[in-house]
Scaffold this active site. Structure first.
Site, PDB file in Angstrom:
ATOM      1  CG  ASN A 182      27.454 -86.193  33.310  1.00  0.00           C
ATOM      2  OD1 ASN A 182      27.817 -87.336  32.963  1.00  0.00           O
ATOM      3  ND2 ASN A 182      27.069 -85.248  32.212  1.00  0.00           N
ATOM      4  NE  ARG A 209      24.054 -87.507  30.410  1.00  0.00           N
ATOM      5  CZ  ARG A 209      24.975 -87.600  29.480  1.00  0.00           C
ATOM      6  NH1 ARG A 209      26.259 -87.878  29.603  1.00  0.00           N
ATOM      7  NH2 ARG A 209      24.567 -88.095  28.388  1.00  0.00           N
ATOM      8  CG  HIS A 269      21.138 -86.203  23.064  1.00  0.00           C
ATOM      9  ND1 HIS A 269      21.472 -86.008  21.739  1.00  0.00           N
ATOM     10  CD2 HIS A 269      22.512 -86.281  23.659  1.00  0.00           C
ATOM     11  CE1 HIS A 269      22.769 -85.680  21.495  1.00  0.00           C
ATOM     12  NE2 HIS A 269      23.233 -86.057  22.661  1.00  0.00           N
ATOM     13  NE  ARG A 273      29.193 -88.251  18.169  1.00  0.00           N
ATOM     14  CZ  ARG A 273      28.876 -88.067  19.438  1.00  0.00           C
ATOM     15  NH1 ARG A 273      27.929 -88.933  19.568  1.00  0.00           N
ATOM     16  NH2 ARG A 273      28.714 -87.093  20.306  1.00  0.00           N
ATOM     17  CD  GLU A 314      21.607 -83.620  29.039  1.00  0.00           C
ATOM     18  OE1 GLU A 314      21.573 -84.848  28.643  1.00  0.00           O
ATOM     19  OE2 GLU A 314      22.748 -83.054  29.109  1.00  0.00           O
TER      20      GLU A 314
END
Length: 411
Positions: free
Chosen positions: A7, A93, A182, A243, A387
């Site tokens: 990743n 990923r 996600h 955010r 993940e």
């Protein structure tokens, strides 16, 4: 079989190594993180079940970071491999596949070219992902490499939920639409929770709250994503660490006009100065905000109330979309570790069958745990995010399929 999961972020490289058993179960053998690439603070942290090693590095680029990762995995004292040739597959990923990829794919030149066309959709993440892929292919040229896209799981979202009410040409010609993020985490959580509860994924209505510095809520109906809170970019939906989440576009235009802001300055506000940080004025870290709120900090209290209100709103909306809810999942750093956020987000949702057991909710979540009361119509579960395991599983599936095809051709 051995799977190496990579990743690559904008300034770091996370990696892990998995082995698969005959029954298909995956076991993590080791994991590591190369942080602060190309800086004097760069280091690699490597972990197995029996050791934790930290090594300083000299301003590594992506290739050097991956070389350092491989060196830990093949180290004669604490490594898990005798040679890198033991690696059967590499899983990458990859954040954004646009509408070009509906699932994980074996990487070749055509795939790389299509991924390059998606760079504008994730200008921070996709270039790093691509660089990691190219360097891994250089270092492991004989090993099959698989791209696992964060957006692929959401390709099943129906058109009524993915198109914005803009002139249709922006969707048709420019690809302006909801993509979602996600997805790998949601795919893992939905499969894992059904295994835990011994129920059918194909017959379950699940709402997944992935809560970290980035936040998403996803409706999974019979194993398929049917809606998600993040859209064209990762700035919409529920407010996040920095955010803003959902926002009236007119308010944004008013701010730009009043402050005479350009696009770059506005982007900075939306992505880096808003969310929990913007409302609290002190931090983007939920743990810090909860501590200050407990001490009476009013804007931290407001940030928590806004965050959990927005979560509750999405949970209710997605239950409506699926005509009910069977399972509510909390995952990610906040979802796994904040009993306060879980209890506030699920409060007063008894009409949906969601009732959290206060004692279960207060327990330390060292494993996947049911936190709803016995007999509740909807089961509330905390699932540990993984993940990497999902990426390893996807890579393994692709490579096994490839080997089966090769065996058929040989016959």
């Amino acid at each position: 079989m051995i799977v190496f999961v990579i990743n690559c972020g904008s300034s770091s490289v996370k990696y892990s190594l998995f082995s698969s058993e005959e029954n298909g179960n995956l076991n993590m053998l080791a994991r590591g993180l190369v942080s602060d690439l190309e800086t004097e603070n760069a280091e690699i942290r490597y972990e197995t079940e029996s050791c934790v090693i930290t090594i300083k590095l000299d301003k590594p680029d992506y290739r050097e970071a991956l070389e350092a990762a491989i060196a830990t995995l093949t180290h004669p004292e604490y490594g898990k491999l005798s040679d890198i040739s033991e690696i059967d597959a590499v899983g990458h990923r990859t954040v954004h596949g646009g509408d070009k990829f509906i699932g994980s794919v074996l990487i070749d030149e055509v795939v790389i070219a299509k991924m390059e066309q998606c760079i504008d959709l994730a200008p921070i993440h996709n270039p790093a992902n691509l660089e990691g892929i190219c360097q891994a292919m250089f270092l492991l040229p004989a090993t099959p490499q698989v791209a696992v896209f964060d957006t692929a799981f959401h390709q099943s979202i129906p058109i009524r939920a993915r198109v914005y009410a803009l002139p249709y040409e922006y969707y048709e010609r420019h690809g302006i639409r909801k993509y979602g993020f996600h997805g790998t985490s949601c795919q893992y959580a939905s499969q894992q929770v059904c295994q835990l509860l011994k129920c059918s994924l194909e017959q379950s209505r699940i709402v997944i709250c992935h809560l970290g510095n980035g936040v998403s809520v996803t409706a999974v109906d019979c194993g398929r994503s049917v809606d998600t809170s993040l859209g064209y970019t990762s700035v919409g939906g529920v407010m996040m660490g920095t955010r803003c989440g959902d926002l009236d576009p007119g308010a944004l235009l008013a701010i730009m006009k009043e402050q005479d802001l350009n696009v770059k300055e506005t982007d900075l506000i939306l992505h880096r100065q808003s969310g929990l940080l913007g409302v609290s004025g002190v931090s983007n870290d939920m743990q810090t905000i909860c501590k200050l709120a407990e001490e009476g900090h009013q804007r931290c209290q407001l940030a928590i109330e806004m965050f959990t209100y927005q979560l509750k709103k999405y949970i209710g909306a997605y239950a409506a979309v699926m005509s009910g809810i069977d399972i509510l999942v909390f995952t990610g750093g906040i979802g796994e570790n904040s009993s306060l956020i879980r209890s506030m987000a699920a409060a007063n949702l008894g009409f949906l069958g969601i009732v959290i057991d206060p004692e279960r909710n207060q327990e330390k979540m060292s494993r996947d745990t049911v936190i709803s009361v016995d007999g509740a119509a909807a089961t509330v579960v905390v699932i540990k995010a993984n993940e990497e395991k999902m990426i390893a599983q996807e890579a393994l599936t692709i490579v096994k399929g490839l080997k089966t095809e090769q065996a058929v051709l040989l016959k």
